[in-house]
Design a protein around this motif. Structure first.
Motif, mmCIF file in Angstrom:
data_model
loop_
_atom_site.group_PDB
_atom_site.id
_atom_site.type_symbol
_atom_site.label_atom_id
_atom_site.label_comp_id
_atom_site.label_asym_id
_atom_site.label_seq_id
_atom_site.Cartn_x
_atom_site.Cartn_y
_atom_site.Cartn_z
ATOM 1 N N ILE A 147 1.817 -1.020 4.211
ATOM 2 C CA ILE A 147 1.612 -2.416 4.583
ATOM 3 C C ILE A 147 1.922 -3.287 3.364
ATOM 4 O O ILE A 147 1.649 -2.897 2.235
ATOM 5 C CB ILE A 147 0.172 -2.651 5.086
ATOM 6 C CG1 ILE A 147 0.039 -4.037 5.692
ATOM 7 C CG2 ILE A 147 -0.840 -2.470 3.969
ATOM 8 C CD1 ILE A 147 -1.326 -4.262 6.347
ATOM 9 N N CYS A 149 -7.020 1.812 3.890
ATOM 10 C CA CYS A 149 -6.782 3.108 3.260
ATOM 11 C C CYS A 149 -7.849 3.431 2.220
ATOM 12 O O CYS A 149 -8.223 4.586 2.060
ATOM 13 C CB CYS A 149 -5.395 3.129 2.624
ATOM 14 S SG CYS A 149 -4.083 3.135 3.854
ATOM 15 N N CYS A 209 0.145 4.135 0.816
ATOM 16 C CA CYS A 209 -0.217 5.065 1.889
ATOM 17 C C CYS A 209 0.363 4.621 3.229
ATOM 18 O O CYS A 209 1.137 5.335 3.843
ATOM 19 C CB CYS A 209 -1.726 5.177 1.969
ATOM 20 S SG CYS A 209 -2.251 6.335 3.218
ATOM 21 N N CYS A 210 0.006 3.428 3.692
ATOM 22 C CA CYS A 210 0.470 2.983 5.002
ATOM 23 C C CYS A 210 1.645 2.018 4.888
ATOM 24 O O CYS A 210 2.201 1.601 5.903
ATOM 25 C CB CYS A 210 -0.677 2.341 5.769
ATOM 26 S SG CYS A 210 -1.265 0.809 5.041
ATOM 27 N N CYS A 216 -4.574 -0.736 0.406
ATOM 28 C CA CYS A 216 -5.169 -1.709 1.314
ATOM 29 C C CYS A 216 -6.616 -1.317 1.620
ATOM 30 O O CYS A 216 -7.019 -0.175 1.398
ATOM 31 C CB CYS A 216 -4.342 -1.827 2.587
ATOM 32 S SG CYS A 216 -4.441 -0.393 3.666
ATOM 33 N N CYS A 240 0.836 -1.184 0.000
ATOM 34 C CA CYS A 240 0.000 0.000 0.000
ATOM 35 C C CYS A 240 0.881 1.247 0.000
ATOM 36 O O CYS A 240 1.757 1.382 0.850
ATOM 37 C CB CYS A 240 -0.905 -0.025 1.227
ATOM 38 S SG CYS A 240 -1.930 1.442 1.359
HETATM 39 ZN ZN LIG Z 1 -2.879 1.242 3.462
#
Ligand SMILES: [Zn+2]
Length: 59
Positions: free
Chosen positions: A14, A47, A11-12, A44, A9
């Motif tokens: 993961i 998100c 963004c985070c 994910c 992901c």
């Molecule tokens: Zn994420």
């Protein structure tokens, strides 16, 4: 192997790889209409539900 077996992901950050069940749990899949193949979502589930993007982190 193709990217279907690994997803990260943006963004985070993961990561899920190698385990389709895990990837489905954290990312989910979508079907490509043109090829009929399943590929992992780029974001994910968490998100996507928060409409997160790398420039505007919400998680
Ligand atoms: Zn994420």
């Amino acid at each position: 192997m193709p990217s279907i077996l690994k997803a990260q992901c943006p963004c985070c950050n993961i990561v899920a790889s190698g385990d389709l069940k895990k990837m489905d749990e954290f990312f989910g899949f979508r079907n490509m209409k043109d090829t009929g193949k399943k590929i992992a979502q780029s974001y994910c589930r968490n998100c996507r539900s928060k409409h997160c993007d790398p420039g505007h982190k919400k998680c």
